[in-house]
Design a protein around this motif. Sequence first.
Motif: not given
Length: 263
Positions: A132, A203-204, A165, A227, A230
Amino acid sequence: MEKYLIPHKPLIISGALNHWAALKWTPEYFRQQYPDLLLKINGTDFRMADFVELILNSDDQHPAPYLRNEIVDHFLPALLPDIHPTPVYFSENWLDDPLTRPLDSRFDRGRAQFFLGGKGGKFPFLHFDGWHSHAFICQIYGTKEFTLYSPEQTPYLYVKPNQYNASQIPDIEHPDYDKYPLFARASAVRFRIEPGEILFIPGGWWHSAKMTMPSITISVNRANASNWGSLTRDFCTTAPLHMKPLVWAYLSSVRALRTLRGS
């Protein structure tokens, strides 16, 4: 920070790279300055001059290989003066701190990465950046077409079982809806970035990019208070069972110490 970083909203920033000498870079520049530089791309060796020739003749049907994710400090340190000073948007960078040296093997302190490719070339799979981390994509030459999916679209993207991811879908431009029927529900954001622009990908956020012409890009990854939670969750989720408490304690202590330092 209030409108984009903290709420994790993508953003294109214009004008923040005007001071970079890197904006003079072209494929021909690299062919002239570093013709004999040896490159290894997907297991194949190239001379820079020969590789640039492939890039200049690349097209959608026969794309050239894609040179990507090369750490500038290691790949070609002579380029570093051309990408300084660092835009203020790249701060804070908790990855470049004595406290986070154990993470260097995964993040290399968030050092700048170099990308060079031709028309039709693209990142090989839909993904979001590991742990992330935030990405700042700096377009130096040419244009890139991006496709983004928000984290809320994850249920439709067929996450790989052993790679949290990355998506299983091999080609988001021509998906097999019989095999991936839920992907038809996914809502994408598509746009292009131009030379001199910075794309902030929080991120993400899932993304992939395709080059519409020869392209040169610099990117950096960042982690900070926005972040770190995460990142901590990702590390704890993927760590071996016996290491999870230690990983959580270490990353939580980094956050606490950085907070005490006021950054």
